[in-house]
Design a protein around this motif. Structure first.
Motif, short mmCIF file in Angstrom:
data_model
loop_
_atom_site.label_atom_id
_atom_site.label_comp_id
_atom_site.label_asym_id
_atom_site.label_seq_id
_atom_site.Cartn_x
_atom_site.Cartn_y
_atom_site.Cartn_z
N PHE A 75 0.81 -1.13 0.01
CA PHE A 75 0.13 -0.01 -0.19
C PHE A 75 0.83 1.29 0.00
CE2 PHE A 75 -1.92 -3.25 2.97
CZ PHE A 75 -3.03 -3.60 1.90
N THR A 76 0.56 2.35 -0.60
CA THR A 76 1.11 3.65 -0.62
C THR A 76 0.12 4.75 -0.16
OG1 THR A 76 2.47 2.81 -2.55
CG2 THR A 76 2.46 5.33 -1.95
N PHE A 77 0.57 5.51 0.68
CA PHE A 77 -0.48 6.60 1.45
C PHE A 77 0.28 8.05 0.94
CE2 PHE A 77 -1.06 2.92 4.04
CZ PHE A 77 -2.31 2.75 4.16
N TYR A 78 -0.67 8.95 0.98
CA TYR A 78 -0.32 10.49 0.51
C TYR A 78 -0.72 11.34 1.40
CZ TYR A 78 0.38 14.71 -2.13
OH TYR A 78 0.56 15.77 -2.48
N ARG A 79 -0.08 12.29 1.86
CA ARG A 79 -0.29 13.68 2.60
C ARG A 79 -0.05 14.48 1.96
NH1 ARG A 79 2.32 13.20 8.26
NH2 ARG A 79 1.01 15.10 8.84
N ASN A 80 -1.12 15.59 1.65
CA ASN A 80 -0.62 16.83 0.90
C ASN A 80 -0.02 17.74 1.85
OD1 ASN A 80 -0.90 19.07 -0.77
ND2 ASN A 80 -3.10 19.31 -0.78
N MET A 81 1.24 18.03 1.66
CA MET A 81 2.15 18.71 2.45
C MET A 81 2.77 19.74 1.21
SD MET A 81 4.08 16.05 4.76
CE MET A 81 4.10 17.11 6.19
N SER A 82 1.98 20.14 0.07
CA SER A 82 2.55 21.08 -0.78
C SER A 82 3.16 22.47 -0.07
CB SER A 82 1.78 21.24 -1.77
OG SER A 82 0.28 21.66 -1.58
N SER A 83 2.27 23.05 0.75
CA SER A 83 2.47 24.41 1.39
C SER A 83 3.86 24.20 2.34
CB SER A 83 1.32 24.79 2.11
OG SER A 83 0.93 24.07 3.18
N GLU A 84 4.01 23.14 3.11
CA GLU A 84 5.15 23.08 4.02
C GLU A 84 6.34 22.68 2.96
OE1 GLU A 84 2.29 21.40 4.23
OE2 GLU A 84 1.75 21.01 6.25
N ILE A 85 6.26 21.99 2.19
CA ILE A 85 7.20 21.84 1.01
C ILE A 85 7.79 23.21 0.36
CG2 ILE A 85 7.95 20.64 -0.84
CD1 ILE A 85 6.52 18.02 -0.04
N ALA A 86 6.67 23.55 -0.14
CA ALA A 86 7.15 24.96 -0.70
C ALA A 86 7.71 26.06 0.15
CB ALA A 86 5.79 25.64 -1.14
N SER A 87 7.61 26.15 1.57
CA SER A 87 8.18 26.78 2.56
C SER A 87 9.47 26.65 2.57
CB SER A 87 6.92 26.67 3.89
OG SER A 87 8.12 27.49 4.75
#
Length: 288
Positions: A75-87
């Motif tokens: 299984f693969t799980f995903y968390r939307n962390m685009s804002s943290e990564i952009a920062s």
């Protein structure tokens, strides 16, 4: 009177003929029988459920009842962390620009060295932060062992390892279970296959009035989980007392009141001999 005398003499002669040998009657082969059930040598819980509210199941790469190999991505799980990564990327860029600006100076004095070290530390922290965020953004569940993936009716998922036979034995027969010893496994349809004893418990799982222990049997044939089987120790053959053996390999079988010499392939164990063929249950052997 003459007739009576003859009858007495004949009868006495027959009695003498019947009693002139001390004999041993060969008994049926002795076997040790145990019961067992096919179980997995390992059982590991795995989950396709998200661990956090902001985590979602991105992909499921296994079907119920499918064989898996160790390390396979289930299984693969995903968390939307685009804002943290952009920062974090912005922090990295700013640290890189500061270092570039600092390197334009021609005076590489002590102050320069101090500022450069500070900016490099900031850059390193920002890069570590990005790596952690990237890793946290995607999570995978791997198969902990090779085996069978199964999800039960209650939604619990497991990977079952190699099918092995687990039996149980009481304390009085524990010494009959010897690792590596050959056994015959009788399946629930009556078919017989070869097996060998594996491990056995050193500590009883039940120690009431009589203690019981688990043991394992390995087979080359892959058996179905849950199958019940009979486990039969390999027999030594027909038992023959040493007093019935002459010259190490010869016995005498009584038939029709006469003894017949028979050479056998004998195996000695403790104070008795054993043989696989050449005699049968019910044969009478002369004792010397």
């Amino acid at each position: 009177m003459a007739i009576i005398a003859i009858a007495v003499i004949v009868g006495k002669s027959n009695d003498d003929q019947n009693d002139k040998y001390n004999t041993y009657t060969v008994k049926s082969e002795q076997t040790d029988n145990f019961t067992g059930v096919v179980q997995a040598d390992q059982k590991h819980a795995v989950s396709d459920e998200p661990k956090a509210d902001d985590e979602t199941l991105a992909s499921s790469n296994v079907r119920n009842g499918e064989e898996v190999i160790k390390g396979q991505v289930l299984f693969t799980f995903y968390r939307n962390m685009s804002s943290e990564i952009a920062s974090a990327n912005l922090e990295i860029r700013q640290a890189q620009l500061a270092i570039q600006q600092l390197n334009t100076t021609t005076d590489k004095n002590t102050d320069y060295q101090i500022e450069l070290a500070k900016d490099q530390a900031v850059l390193g922290d920002a890069q570590d932060k990005l790596n952690k965020l990237t890793k946290a953004q995607s999570r995978t569940v791997l198969a902990p062992t090779a085996g069978l993936y199964f999800k039960d009716s209650e939604g619990r998922s497991f990977v079952y390892g190699t099918p092995i036979i687990e039996g149980n034995v009481n304390e009085f027969s524990l010494d009959k279970i010897k690792k590596g010893k050959s056994v015959t496994v009788i399946k629930n349809n009556g078919d017989k296959i070869k097996g060998t004893y594996g491990s056995k418990d050193k500590i009883p799982y039940n120690n009431g009035a009589v203690s019981y222990y688990h043991f394992q049997v390995n087979t080359d044939e892959t058996l179905t989980y849950g199958m019940h089987v009979q486990i039969q120790n390999k027999t030594r053959g027909f038992k023959i007392p040493k007093t019935a053996v002459k010259s190490g390999d010869t016995v005498y079988v009584v038939k029709n009141d006469k003894k017949h010499r028979r050479v056998l392939d004998l195996t000695k164990y403790d104070n008795n001999y054993y043989v696989k063929k050449g005699i049968k249950a019910g044969d009478k052997l002369v004792l010397f």
